[in-house]
Write a protein that holds these residues in place. Structure first.
Motif: not given
Length: 133
Positions: A102-104, A97-98, A70-72, A108-110
């Protein structure tokens, strides 16, 4: 890293990454190892894959990796040029383009179970090994 670098002393560093290209991708593990230690290093890499395929990653380790990823990601979008590169990559890969909206939250859901299942699906079996040197 802990096994191959710290415990076995086979390499100064080792890393892995997924490379996503248009309609394809690959998983890469890379390290600098002395020629006479190559076979031992490969054996240890396969052992680590077997561990991921048979055991759940601890919550502490998973949290550490999620926070790192996430930080990276956040640091990778800190300039207009980097945002342009990300936008270009989305366009080339045909992604919306969206995609990164929801990437972060996807990172976090993994779960540990997700990692185990992915390892069994994609990393167990024959892998291509390339050694240079």
């Amino acid at each position: 890293m802990k096994n191959i670098r710290e415990e076995k002393g086979l390499s100064y560093g080792i890393h892995s990454s997924f490379r996503n290209e248009i309609n394809q991708g690959y998983f890469l593990i890379a390290s600098d190892v002395k020629k006479d230690l190559k076979d031992l290093a490969l054996e240890e890499i396969y052992k680590e894959i077997d561990i991921l395929a048979s055991q759940l990653v601890s919550e502490d380790e998973l949290t550490t990796v999620k926070n790192y990823m996430t930080g990276n990601f956040v640091m990778s979008i800190n300039s207009n040029l980097s945002l342009l590169e990300i936008t270009k990559s989305l366009y080339k890969k045909g992604l919306s383009f969206d995609y990164y909206d929801s990437y972060v939250s996807r990172i976090q859901s993994i779960s540990s179970e997700d990692i185990k299942n992915m390892t069994n699906k994609y990393l167990k079996g024959d892998l291509l090994e390339i050694a240079v040197g």
